[in-house]
Design an enzyme around this catalytic site. Sequence first.
Site, PDB file in Angstrom:
ATOM      1  N   ASP A 298      -0.101  -1.171   0.811  1.00 38.27           N
ATOM      2  CA  ASP A 298      -1.393  -0.406   2.633  1.00 38.27           C
ATOM      3  C   ASP A 298      -0.423  -0.459   3.662  1.00 38.27           C
ATOM      4  OD1 ASP A 298      -3.563  -1.034   0.747  1.00 38.27           O
ATOM      5  OD2 ASP A 298      -3.415  -3.148   1.834  1.00 38.27           O
ATOM      6  N   ALA A 299       0.773  -1.129   4.079  1.00 39.33           N
ATOM      7  CA  ALA A 299       2.115  -1.006   4.363  1.00 39.33           C
ATOM      8  C   ALA A 299       2.556   0.298   4.223  1.00 39.33           C
ATOM      9  CB  ALA A 299       2.945  -2.208   4.959  1.00 39.33           C
TER      10      ALA A 299
END
Length: 458
Positions: A298-299
């Site tokens: 996600d990051a």
Amino acid sequence: MERLRENLVVSLGNPLLDIIATVDSEFLEKYNLRPDNAVLMKDEHMSLYKELEEKYNPDYIAGGSAQNTLRVCQWILQKPKIVTFFGCVGKDDYANILQEKATQDGLNVFYQYAIDAPTGTCAVLISNSHRSLCARLAAAIEFKIEHLQKPHNRELWENARYFYTTGFFLAINPPAVMQIARHAYDSNGTVMMNLSASFVMQEFKEALMAVMPYVKVLFGNGEEAKAFARVHNWETKDLKVIGLRLVALDKENCEGERIVIITQASLPVLAFQGCTIKEYPVPKVNPEQVVDTTAAGDAFCGGFLAQYIQNKNLDVCVHCGIWAASQIIQHNGCTFEGKPTFREVRHLHIKPFRTLGSFDFDAGDHILVGSRNVFKVEEEEEDETTSLRNNNWSPERSLLKHRAKFQVISNKCDRPSSYGSGNSRQLNNAAIITGTVHRSADNHMTTMGIRGLQVSIK
């Protein structure tokens, strides 16, 4: 280039509260879960949450894949409300936590509130530095397309330029994703999507293939890419072949080529655009600093997105994604602190002192600076002598790897940086314009008694 403005990006996702705990392999086996995998909660998982809360003292952190990505994006941009997020939560304390955290991180959130369902949660199970996810979507699956039709909400997404969603959200609401995708096509917008998990390809193939022609930027990890290939009977596990075939899938918008990004944990990131394949090494993070890899993917998407919407080139986007992931894995869940230190990495050119010729190095390359030349380090094995490119050194003067490893990146570009001590350094993410090598009388590589050099970054 369009300037950063409020509501430039709109996203649809499942807002979830992450419940994070460290468990053993027996716990995973009990609930038929695998490391580095994600599933939706089934009947066999009904007692999982209760056992976590009673026996494992879990942490509660704002989560949800899309919301994680957008919070990281906003953190890097350091300008609030660039991203607007739509999702569904319950009317409860968990929803209040999510709203507060998202707003603090700069997101512009417009939740729909379910009447009879609690806010969704996700069990994040850490085992031997690997993570397994089990999501209880609850209110998240109650999202109605009518929420997008409210006049104020409709105005927001109709005026957006970029649209981000996930396979997780596509699995519960294909009509909402398709409405946004068709609007993006009609308005010359850009759709970006994360494959999210293998089950999306396996159980929601039709919905995925319906939206795929509208997707300009596609993210996935190696396992998800291989799952896509299996579902489509491509009969290959070669990620480079799979990536090129993903790029070549039918595309509605003929302007520009689709970009496909495949992450591989600590292995190089693969980027595909047209017929071009690029590999981006992932700098090593000290294992002692790795806390939780749950939100690494996600990051990465958040870092990539933060640069992409500023029209940065692919190299910068990927480097920012790698940097963002490396920061997040040093914390529990998708959490961060302070201001981001990412700086755009430019090519570094070094001309050695008293040596004919010069050498070009890219961000991530390891170099050795000595008294007469600059060398790129090729070998990585511990306790073995380093093989040097462009080597005019005799074998007996080779240096051990751990005394000669340098990375051609710097955090600062406004003061000299010494590279002559011989100690291993990892200097991350900077805007480096020119490197000039000077002889330094007070820097010595003591292992071999060889005089070192100093690099002044201008």
